[in-house]
Design a protein around this motif. Structure first.
Motif, mmCIF file in Angstrom:
data_model
loop_
_atom_site.group_PDB
_atom_site.id
_atom_site.type_symbol
_atom_site.label_atom_id
_atom_site.label_comp_id
_atom_site.label_asym_id
_atom_site.label_seq_id
_atom_site.Cartn_x
_atom_site.Cartn_y
_atom_site.Cartn_z
ATOM 1 N N PRO A 56 -2.496 -59.943 -1.371
ATOM 2 C CA PRO A 56 -1.581 -58.937 -1.911
ATOM 3 C C PRO A 56 -1.997 -57.506 -1.538
ATOM 4 N N VAL A 57 -0.984 -56.644 -1.381
ATOM 5 C CA VAL A 57 -1.199 -55.230 -1.057
ATOM 6 C C VAL A 57 -1.078 -54.395 -2.329
ATOM 7 N N GLN A 58 -1.985 -53.456 -2.495
ATOM 8 C CA GLN A 58 -1.917 -52.510 -3.609
ATOM 9 C C GLN A 58 -1.979 -51.095 -3.057
ATOM 10 N N LEU A 59 -0.944 -50.317 -3.325
ATOM 11 C CA LEU A 59 -0.908 -48.932 -2.875
ATOM 12 C C LEU A 59 -1.523 -48.032 -3.945
ATOM 13 N N GLU A 60 -2.292 -47.032 -3.485
ATOM 14 C CA GLU A 60 -2.872 -46.078 -4.427
ATOM 15 C C GLU A 60 -2.682 -44.670 -3.889
ATOM 16 N N GLY A 61 -2.697 -43.701 -4.793
ATOM 17 C CA GLY A 61 -2.531 -42.318 -4.401
ATOM 18 C C GLY A 61 -1.105 -41.827 -4.597
ATOM 19 N N HIS A 62 -0.885 -40.562 -4.268
ATOM 20 C CA HIS A 62 0.418 -39.914 -4.408
ATOM 21 C C HIS A 62 0.813 -39.334 -3.055
ATOM 22 N N ALA A 63 1.731 -39.990 -2.374
ATOM 23 C CA ALA A 63 2.087 -39.608 -1.011
ATOM 24 C C ALA A 63 2.678 -38.196 -0.951
ATOM 25 N N GLU A 64 2.305 -37.478 0.114
ATOM 26 C CA GLU A 64 2.846 -36.136 0.330
ATOM 27 C C GLU A 64 4.373 -36.171 0.414
ATOM 28 N N GLY A 65 4.883 -37.205 1.041
ATOM 29 C CA GLY A 65 6.329 -37.317 1.183
ATOM 30 C C GLY A 65 7.043 -37.529 -0.137
ATOM 31 N N VAL A 66 6.386 -38.192 -1.087
ATOM 32 C CA VAL A 66 6.970 -38.371 -2.419
ATOM 33 C C VAL A 66 6.997 -37.034 -3.164
ATOM 34 N N LYS A 67 5.935 -36.252 -2.997
ATOM 35 C CA LYS A 67 5.893 -34.915 -3.616
ATOM 36 C C LYS A 67 7.030 -34.043 -3.082
ATOM 37 N N ALA A 68 7.430 -34.316 -1.823
ATOM 38 C CA ALA A 68 8.503 -33.538 -1.202
ATOM 39 C C ALA A 68 9.889 -34.100 -1.529
ATOM 40 N N GLY A 69 9.933 -35.113 -2.405
ATOM 41 C CA GLY A 69 11.223 -35.652 -2.831
ATOM 42 C C GLY A 69 11.597 -36.993 -2.238
ATOM 43 N N GLY A 70 10.724 -37.569 -1.407
ATOM 44 C CA GLY A 70 11.005 -38.869 -0.807
ATOM 45 C C GLY A 70 10.701 -40.025 -1.760
ATOM 46 N N LYS A 71 10.994 -41.224 -1.311
ATOM 47 C CA LYS A 71 10.773 -42.432 -2.112
ATOM 48 C C LYS A 71 9.847 -43.376 -1.348
ATOM 49 N N LEU A 72 8.745 -43.781 -1.993
ATOM 50 C CA LEU A 72 7.788 -44.693 -1.365
ATOM 51 C C LEU A 72 8.300 -46.119 -1.459
ATOM 52 N N ASN A 73 8.359 -46.778 -0.313
ATOM 53 C CA ASN A 73 8.862 -48.148 -0.258
ATOM 54 C C ASN A 73 7.794 -49.066 0.329
ATOM 55 N N LEU A 74 7.455 -50.135 -0.397
ATOM 56 C CA LEU A 74 6.488 -51.126 0.077
ATOM 57 C C LEU A 74 7.235 -52.238 0.803
ATOM 58 N N SER A 75 7.037 -52.346 2.104
ATOM 59 C CA SER A 75 7.749 -53.336 2.916
ATOM 60 C C SER A 75 7.033 -54.681 2.960
ATOM 61 N N ILE A 132 -13.077 -62.264 1.496
ATOM 62 C CA ILE A 132 -11.672 -61.923 1.283
ATOM 63 C C ILE A 132 -11.478 -61.350 -0.122
ATOM 64 N N PRO A 133 -10.918 -60.144 -0.232
ATOM 65 C CA PRO A 133 -10.737 -59.524 -1.544
ATOM 66 C C PRO A 133 -9.521 -60.085 -2.278
ATOM 67 N N GLU A 134 -9.442 -59.795 -3.568
ATOM 68 C CA GLU A 134 -8.286 -60.215 -4.357
ATOM 69 C C GLU A 134 -7.027 -59.497 -3.896
ATOM 70 N N ARG A 135 -7.184 -58.265 -3.388
ATOM 71 C CA ARG A 135 -6.064 -57.496 -2.843
ATOM 72 C C ARG A 135 -6.613 -56.436 -1.886
ATOM 73 N N VAL A 136 -5.773 -55.996 -0.965
ATOM 74 C CA VAL A 136 -6.164 -54.904 -0.077
ATOM 75 C C VAL A 136 -5.560 -53.619 -0.627
ATOM 76 N N VAL A 137 -6.405 -52.623 -0.815
ATOM 77 C CA VAL A 137 -5.981 -51.351 -1.407
ATOM 78 C C VAL A 137 -5.768 -50.330 -0.296
ATOM 79 N N ILE A 138 -4.594 -49.737 -0.270
ATOM 80 C CA ILE A 138 -4.224 -48.785 0.781
ATOM 81 C C ILE A 138 -3.893 -47.438 0.143
ATOM 82 N N ASN A 139 -4.579 -46.397 0.585
ATOM 83 C CA ASN A 139 -4.320 -45.054 0.080
ATOM 84 C C ASN A 139 -3.185 -44.409 0.877
ATOM 85 N N VAL A 140 -2.217 -43.840 0.162
ATOM 86 C CA VAL A 140 -1.038 -43.273 0.823
ATOM 87 C C VAL A 140 -0.932 -41.764 0.632
ATOM 88 N N ASP A 141 -2.009 -41.114 0.200
ATOM 89 C CA ASP A 141 -1.971 -39.673 -0.093
ATOM 90 C C ASP A 141 -1.391 -38.859 1.058
#
Length: 215
Positions: free
Chosen positions: A129-148, A161-170
């Motif tokens: 499983p994928v886990q997103l962390e952080g606050h994307a610059e594009g979201v601060k600018a009014g965009g919408k974060l979409n996990l594909s 192998i971890p329980e999930r892979v953590v990805i920073n989107v700042d």
């Protein structure tokens, strides 16, 4: 990964009639793959439930047919988490992971499961499983974060192998995507296509308006 303890019984009657009877008893046929590769002819006695599958070049693979109950695997299957399975058969314990599962098309009950025996020496490919962390610059600018991609296929020995892979989107900007080829995790080989999009910050109507006003 977390460890899930599962006890199974050898399955010796493999006919369709026997399979139907098992399912009426709320039980599931299971095949444990990834066993020992042996030279043919194989002279040792097979244990109950074991069978020898010829794979060519004078080699054979020992697989094991098993039976488990629906209740025994409920917390293994109906969860987003992944597990290393501590599988006990006739007092002998082996490590495995869930490789494939078949559900009834209407009732959603489990019809069949495939497990893969693993060791701390041989890499295995599994979806994590994928886990997103952080606050994307594009979201601060009014965009919408979409996990594909909710899961990523990784290859490693199961102990790494971890329980999930953590990805920073700042630093993910407005209208930008994050692809598999941009990611790296120590000890893991990513098996998805390098251009596969994991997540993206999509332009919203408000963000388009803000961009137009800024020009």
């Amino acid at each position: 990964m977390k460890t899930f303890q599962l006890t199974a019984e050898p399955r010796t009657d493999l006919g369709k009639k026997a399979t139907k009877a098992l399912r009426k008893e709320n039980k599931i046929p299971v095949v444990l793959n990834g066993g020992e590769i042996v030279n043919l002819p194989y002279e040792k006695a097979l244990k109950p439930g074991e069978k020898l599958v010829e794979i060519g070049n004078g080699k054979g693979l020992v697989t094991t047919d098993l039976v488990v109950t629906q209740d025994a695997v409920r917390k293994l299957v109906y969860t987003p988490d992944i597990f290393a399975i501590e599988l006990t058969v006739n007092g002998e314990t082996r490590m495995a992971v869930l490789k494939d599962i078949q559900f009834h098309p209407v009732k959603d009950t489990i019809l069949h499961m495939d497990l893969l025996e693993v060791t701390d020496k041989k890499p295995v490919t599994i979806e994590v499983p994928v886990q997103l962390e952080g606050h994307a610059e594009g979201v601060k600018a009014g965009g919408k974060l979409n996990l594909s991609m909710k899961k990523i296929r990784v290859k490693a020995v199961y102990t790494e192998i971890p329980e999930r892979v953590v990805i920073n989107v700042d630093h993910l900007g407005l209208g930008k995507t994050l692809q598999i080829g941009e990611l790296h995790f120590d000890g893991l080989e990513l098996m998805n296509a390098k251009n596969a999009v994991v997540c993206a910050v999509q332009l919203t109507r408000a963000a388009r308006g803000a961009q137009a006003n800024a020009q």
